[in-house]
Design a protein around this motif. Structure first.
Motif, PDB file in Angstrom:
ATOM      1  N   GLU A 183       4.019  -9.508  12.372  1.00  7.74           N
ATOM      2  CA  GLU A 183       5.164 -10.153  11.719  1.00  7.74           C
ATOM      3  C   GLU A 183       5.487  -9.541  10.362  1.00  7.74           C
ATOM      4  OE1 GLU A 183       1.554 -12.762  10.737  1.00  7.74           O
ATOM      5  OE2 GLU A 183       2.259 -11.619  12.471  1.00  7.74           O
ATOM      6  N   THR A 184       4.558  -8.777   9.795  1.00  7.38           N
ATOM      7  CA  THR A 184       4.820  -8.111   8.513  1.00  7.38           C
ATOM      8  C   THR A 184       4.830  -6.590   8.642  1.00  7.38           C
ATOM      9  OG1 THR A 184       2.472  -8.061   7.870  1.00  7.38           O
ATOM     10  CG2 THR A 184       3.756 -10.011   7.218  1.00  7.38           C
ATOM     11  N   LYS A 185       4.551  -6.093   9.820  1.00  5.72           N
ATOM     12  CA  LYS A 185       4.463  -4.649  10.044  1.00  5.72           C
ATOM     13  C   LYS A 185       5.849  -4.093  10.367  1.00  5.72           C
ATOM     14  CE  LYS A 185       1.752  -1.338  12.640  1.00  5.72           C
ATOM     15  NZ  LYS A 185       0.655  -1.105  13.525  1.00  5.72           N
ATOM     16  N   PRO A 186       6.294  -3.069   9.638  1.00  9.79           N
ATOM     17  CA  PRO A 186       7.653  -2.569   9.851  1.00  9.79           C
ATOM     18  C   PRO A 186       7.821  -1.651  11.069  1.00  9.79           C
ATOM     19  CG  PRO A 186       6.636  -1.409   8.025  1.00  9.79           C
ATOM     20  CD  PRO A 186       5.656  -2.465   8.472  1.00  9.79           C
ATOM     21  N   GLU A 187       6.742  -0.984  11.511  1.00 13.14           N
ATOM     22  CA  GLU A 187       6.872  -0.018  12.613  1.00 13.14           C
ATOM     23  C   GLU A 187       5.505   0.282  13.212  1.00 13.14           C
ATOM     24  OE1 GLU A 187       8.100   3.910  11.077  1.00 13.14           O
ATOM     25  OE2 GLU A 187       7.582   3.152   9.101  1.00 13.14           O
ATOM     26  N   HIS A 188       5.485   1.115  14.257  1.00 15.82           N
ATOM     27  CA  HIS A 188       4.263   1.558  14.936  1.00 15.82           C
ATOM     28  C   HIS A 188       3.487   0.375  15.533  1.00 15.82           C
ATOM     29  CE1 HIS A 188       4.946   4.744  11.801  1.00 15.82           C
ATOM     30  NE2 HIS A 188       5.125   5.396  12.931  1.00 15.82           N
ATOM     31  N   PHE A 189       4.170  -0.410  16.340  1.00 11.47           N
ATOM     32  CA  PHE A 189       3.554  -1.579  16.944  1.00 11.47           C
ATOM     33  C   PHE A 189       2.633  -1.194  18.093  1.00 11.47           C
ATOM     34  CE2 PHE A 189       7.483  -3.029  14.991  1.00 11.47           C
ATOM     35  CZ  PHE A 189       7.016  -4.076  14.222  1.00 11.47           C
ATOM     36  N   GLN A 190       1.607  -2.007  18.315  1.00 13.53           N
ATOM     37  CA  GLN A 190       0.668  -1.798  19.414  1.00 13.53           C
ATOM     38  C   GLN A 190       0.946  -2.808  20.523  1.00 13.53           C
ATOM     39  OE1 GLN A 190      -1.286   0.640  19.724  1.00 13.53           O
ATOM     40  NE2 GLN A 190      -1.701   1.398  17.675  1.00 13.53           N
ATOM     41  N   ASP A 191       0.650  -2.416  21.753  1.00  9.87           N
ATOM     42  CA  ASP A 191       0.713  -3.346  22.869  1.00  9.87           C
ATOM     43  C   ASP A 191      -0.371  -4.409  22.683  1.00  9.87           C
ATOM     44  OD1 ASP A 191       2.816  -1.995  24.098  1.00  9.87           O
ATOM     45  OD2 ASP A 191       1.468  -0.699  25.240  1.00  9.87           O
ATOM     46  N   TRP A 237       0.797  -1.220   0.000  1.00 14.82           N
ATOM     47  CA  TRP A 237       0.000   0.000   0.000  1.00 14.82           C
ATOM     48  C   TRP A 237       0.833   1.275   0.000  1.00 14.82           C
ATOM     49  CZ3 TRP A 237       0.589   3.253   4.143  1.00 14.82           C
ATOM     50  CH2 TRP A 237       1.209   2.711   5.274  1.00 14.82           C
ATOM     51  N   SER A 238       2.137   1.159   0.247  1.00 14.27           N
ATOM     52  CA  SER A 238       2.996   2.340   0.286  1.00 14.27           C
ATOM     53  C   SER A 238       4.310   2.053  -0.410  1.00 14.27           C
ATOM     54  CB  SER A 238       3.277   2.731   1.745  1.00 14.27           C
ATOM     55  OG  SER A 238       4.300   3.712   1.809  1.00 14.27           O
ATOM     56  N   PRO A 239       4.792   2.990  -1.225  1.00 15.53           N
ATOM     57  CA  PRO A 239       6.081   2.779  -1.885  1.00 15.53           C
ATOM     58  C   PRO A 239       7.246   2.796  -0.883  1.00 15.53           C
ATOM     59  CG  PRO A 239       5.264   4.986  -2.341  1.00 15.53           C
ATOM     60  CD  PRO A 239       4.175   4.259  -1.614  1.00 15.53           C
ATOM     61  N   ASP A 240       7.001   3.345   0.312  1.00 11.23           N
ATOM     62  CA  ASP A 240       8.048   3.465   1.326  1.00 11.23           C
ATOM     63  C   ASP A 240       8.083   2.313   2.320  1.00 11.23           C
ATOM     64  OD1 ASP A 240       8.752   5.988   0.278  1.00 11.23           O
ATOM     65  OD2 ASP A 240       7.191   6.948   1.480  1.00 11.23           O
ATOM     66  N   SER A 241       7.172   1.371   2.197  1.00  9.96           N
ATOM     67  CA  SER A 241       7.075   0.273   3.160  1.00  9.96           C
ATOM     68  C   SER A 241       6.942  -1.059   2.441  1.00  9.96           C
ATOM     69  CB  SER A 241       5.850   0.459   4.061  1.00  9.96           C
ATOM     70  OG  SER A 241       5.922   1.667   4.766  1.00  9.96           O
ATOM     71  N   PRO A 242       7.393  -2.143   3.090  1.00 13.77           N
ATOM     72  CA  PRO A 242       7.186  -3.465   2.490  1.00 13.77           C
ATOM     73  C   PRO A 242       5.713  -3.857   2.545  1.00 13.77           C
ATOM     74  CG  PRO A 242       8.188  -3.668   4.660  1.00 13.77           C
ATOM     75  CD  PRO A 242       8.127  -2.199   4.350  1.00 13.77           C
ATOM     76  N   ALA A 243       5.341  -4.857   1.766  1.00 12.85           N
ATOM     77  CA  ALA A 243       3.967  -5.359   1.777  1.00 12.85           C
ATOM     78  C   ALA A 243       3.640  -5.903   3.164  1.00 12.85           C
ATOM     79  CB  ALA A 243       3.796  -6.441   0.715  1.00 12.85           C
ATOM     80  N   GLU A 244       2.375  -5.761   3.547  1.00 11.37           N
ATOM     81  CA  GLU A 244       1.920  -6.206   4.863  1.00 11.37           C
ATOM     82  C   GLU A 244       0.695  -7.098   4.736  1.00 11.37           C
ATOM     83  OE1 GLU A 244       1.675  -3.201   8.094  1.00 11.37           O
ATOM     84  OE2 GLU A 244       2.308  -1.792   6.539  1.00 11.37           O
ATOM     85  N   ASP A 245       0.446  -7.854   5.805  1.00 10.42           N
ATOM     86  CA  ASP A 245      -0.768  -8.656   5.925  1.00 10.42           C
ATOM     87  C   ASP A 245      -1.704  -7.953   6.912  1.00 10.42           C
ATOM     88  OD1 ASP A 245       0.594 -10.490   4.350  1.00 10.42           O
ATOM     89  OD2 ASP A 245       0.977 -11.888   5.989  1.00 10.42           O
TER      90      ASP A 245
END
Length: 151
Positions: free
Chosen positions: A111-119, A77-85
């Motif tokens: 496991e596919t999210k590069p940043e901004h993790f949630q508790d 969805w973003s040219p600046d980030s890898p593909a996510e699930d």
């Protein structure tokens, strides 16, 4: 017949990237607005939802995704980030113990999210805009027990 589990939580501040409130120049319109066309291509329209997430802390409880209503893999969805699930589970937001708004639990797979993790106690909810809601408010939601477990 769908079986719903009631869960209380506290509305909490998120990272601000979903709605575009953060200072990130990469997501000025917010990640949800950027992702929505890719979800629509796969059969999930976010029309009618606020283009940001409502973050609900259910601490000391946590949740586990079981059988989501939707799962989309390799969403670029973003040219600046890898593909996510991403997965989405049905929920209902209960206001004033009576009014129910249908919503979705938004779950970017960590496991596919590069940043901004949630508790693990934070549910990210997509729902229509609720003007009367503030950070620190208690909120009651209902989740579909076939799709998500509260532990």
């Amino acid at each position: 017949m769908t079986s719903w589990i009631k869960v209380k939580g506290i509305v909490t501040v998120g990272h601000g990237v979903a709605s575009g409130k953060s200072s990130s120049h990469r997501f000025p319109q917010g990640t949800i607005r950027m992702q929505a066309p890719f979800f629509a291509e796969r059969g999930l329209s976010l029309k009618g939802y606020f283009m940001g997430t409502l973050n609900l802390s259910i601490t000391p409880k946590e949740y586990q995704i079981k059988q989501p209503r939707f799962t989309f893999r390799d969403v670029k969805w973003s040219p600046d980030s890898p593909a996510e699930d991403f997965s989405f589970c049905d929920c209902r937001v209960v206001l004033d113990n009576q009014k129910v708004m249908n919503g979705l639990i938004y779950y970017p797979h960590p496991e596919t999210k590069p940043e901004h993790f949630q508790d693990p106690d934070i549910l990210e909810i997509l729902v229509g805009f609720i003007e009367s809601l503030s950070y620190g408010d208690e909120l009651l939601i209902e989740v579909n027990e076939e799709q998500i477990a509260i532990v």
